[in-house]
Design an enzyme around this catalytic site. Structure first.
Site, PDB file in Angstrom:
ATOM      1  N   MET A   1     -13.800  39.217  -3.019  1.00 40.65           N
ATOM      2  CA  MET A   1     -14.497  37.940  -3.104  1.00 40.65           C
ATOM      3  C   MET A   1     -14.320  37.315  -4.482  1.00 40.65           C
ATOM      4  SD  MET A   1     -17.812  40.089  -2.437  1.00 40.65           S
ATOM      5  CE  MET A   1     -16.701  40.834  -1.247  1.00 40.65           C
ATOM      6  N   PRO A   2     -13.109  36.852  -4.756  1.00 40.39           N
ATOM      7  CA  PRO A   2     -12.811  36.329  -6.098  1.00 40.39           C
ATOM      8  C   PRO A   2     -13.380  34.923  -6.313  1.00 40.39           C
ATOM      9  CG  PRO A   2     -10.816  36.992  -4.873  1.00 40.39           C
ATOM     10  CD  PRO A   2     -11.942  36.912  -3.888  1.00 40.39           C
ATOM     11  N   ILE A   3     -13.520  34.585  -7.565  1.00 43.14           N
ATOM     12  CA  ILE A   3     -13.883  33.222  -7.965  1.00 43.14           C
ATOM     13  C   ILE A   3     -12.793  32.716  -8.902  1.00 43.14           C
ATOM     14  CG2 ILE A   3     -15.584  31.736  -9.104  1.00 43.14           C
ATOM     15  CD1 ILE A   3     -17.661  34.010  -8.614  1.00 43.14           C
TER      16      ILE A   3
END
Lengths: 78, 78, 78, 78, 78, 78
Positions: free
Chosen positions: D1-3
């Protein structure tokens, strides 16, 4: 002296509103500050909270802007 | 190649101003870049400075928005 | 109540050092806080400074990691 | 779940445009999300992308604001 | 799909601890996510929380590192 | 002169790896820089990329840390 940064899409969450309201901002700031007090015993006075409202087409998820993503999800559900 | 991010409330700091002025921004950028040159010997050309102005009611301290907090402090002092 | 975030590569800047030293950090914090006092009249007590040291291969410029980029530039100059 | 956070100056990149266009934003969001899928196998649905447009005189490089820096570089080249 | 970033000094807040504990992190994540649900009606599943622990001498306030600042305040009070 | 910040959980994405590998970091940096070149015509030399690896229990989603969230999802699916 914690810093809490809250990033949300710039949109309304109550009928008739098209942005985060002043009252909602107060609640976010109060809630975040109390959380740091409750969990880590940080005095309210030493916690900064910064709310960043991000335009809907500047926020992406699923490889699309948020408005596209929501249309896409709704189309799949119907 | 440092990055310096300066977050401040969007308000005036000189009589008649209601925002950070162009001149003040220049001084912040120049000062931050020189600081990195002086302390860590980073060439001016490789330092990025980003100024983020944050609306007053998007910034919280003491569990309140900044305007509330200032009223609160003033009331206690008088 | 400004927040200044300083991001630098994790490396030494003086002979024998392989990281930012405690003394250099003090100077960065003092300098950044004074800058906000001088330019925007912000009391020292209300300014937060956060230094983030980033591993050399987590920082990119020119489409490469910093170590590659420096080798590349040196090769071009010689 | 990268930003993925993309910070750019608020300016046009195509003739007649004075800001990042909706089409360019779509491409940035799509490209960044695909990059995380290709390199780290992150599902598109779990990647957030936030685009932050920064006013030209809030961005500094070389100890100056971006507009000053560009004038300065052009003057040196001519 | 909000993002909440919580920056705190890397230190213990309970007897014997010298860092934020796993239990405290759980409470921060749960509390921040519930806050966004309660105030802006954001589903828990769509809120990301990122906790950043910052070394004590990488955090400045009052123009000093946090350890210096605390010694300074204590000296003034006694 | 864009800045791209990529935040990911600190974990391996290939068999045997327990962290983002040097090769994967290179690809992220190269890909992000090319994206800004392709979409906004930004020269590679002027784009900074910063990768931030975040410990698994410092990242929350669904009101839980990432490891809890994954266990929770798996339990629901089986």
């Amino acid at each position: 002296m914690p810093i809490v940064t809250i990033q949300v899409t710039r949109e309304g969450h109550t009928p008739g509103a098209n942005a985060v309201t002043a009252e909602e901002k107060k609640q976010l700031i109060e809630g975040a500050s109390k959380l740091l007090l409750d969990v880590l015993n940080k005095p309210l006075d030493t916690t900064f909270v910064v709310i960043q409202e991000v335009d809907m087409d500047n926020w992406g998820v699923g490889g699309m802007t948020v408005p596209e993503y929501r249309r896409h999800k709704q189309a799949k559900q119907s």
